[in-house]
Design a protein around this motif. Structure first.
Motif: not given
Length: 243
Positions: A128-144, A159-170
């Protein structure tokens, strides 16, 4: 199901057309769960409006009455806007595990495993925590990048297409997910760009259906993330999740 069966039947080739086709076939089997995730998201978004005191209808009327001249509108002076904006951002982070849940449902469907409503919430029980932090970072990247111009945002998206699947499966950390997604996309940028752009167009196509159709089409982007993971990283790790 063994690895050979997966490679032949469930793993798309490393091409834009094959990955999008795989995502379509998968999405047809999971779209009810994907829509349910979107409904939960929109309901939660609606609930924070009365809490913040922000009146979206009044805001829409003010935008309409401006007749294209928005220079006189100070959005931050609108009652409740600042609190609503802050609560919306927090809500987006807290609901990010639902994105992972849609990917998990897609994987279960791909392996012809029974899907349950509770599968949508796996992101709240795993990483959970890594998913939330990843979401925060990716949101900042997209916003900027999207604030700079539309084009930089679109070019960064692959560059962010694989982030969520990697967080889940790995079960990876947010840093490892960002790094691995970036490195793989960098080596296969043309395919990743094609998949991300087509997936985005498909996902926002619901706007044409009086806007409400966005609920049905928006989650397609998440399923495309799953398909591109299968194409470039092979069979996902099977997750034991007790409902």
């Amino acid at each position: 199901m063994d690895f050979q069966e997966f490679s032949q039947q469930n793993q798309p080739q490393k091409s834009t057309s094959e990955i999008i086709s795989h995502a379509f076939e998968t999405y047809k089997g999971v779209f009810l769960y994907a829509i349910l995730a979107m409904v939960l998201y929109f309901v939660a978004s609606m609930l924070i409006q009365p809490i913040s005191g922000f009146d979206s209808r009044a805001f829409s009327e003010e935008i309409t009455s401006a007749d294209g001249d928005f220079t006189s509108i100070d959005i931050w002076s609108i009652p409740g806007m600042k609190l609503y904006y802050g609560l919306s951002g927090l809500l987006g982070l807290l609901l990010a595990p639902l994105y992972v849940g849609v990917i998990y449902v897609a994987n279960k469907y791909n392996f012809k495993q029974p899907v349950n409503f509770s599968d949508l919430f796996i992101g709240y029980k795993q990483n959970f925590l890594n998913i939330v932090i990843y979401s925060l970072i990716s949101s900042i990247i997209f916003t900027v990048t999207f604030m700079m111009c539309l084009l930089p945002g679109l070019l960064v998206m692959p560059f962010l297409m694989l982030g969520y699947p990697i967080l889940l499966f790995e079960n990876a950390s947010f840093a490892d997910a960002l790094s691995k997604s970036f490195n793989i996309a960098k080596e296969n940028y043309g395919t990743f760009l094609g998949v991300s752009l087509l997936s985005l167009l498909i996902s926002i196509s619901g706007i044409l259906l009086c806007g409400i159709g966005i609920i049905a089409t928006m989650p397609f982007f998440l399923v495309a993330m799953y398909s591109i993971y299968c194409a470039f990283l092979g069979r996902p790790r099977q997750i034991e999740f007790k409902n």
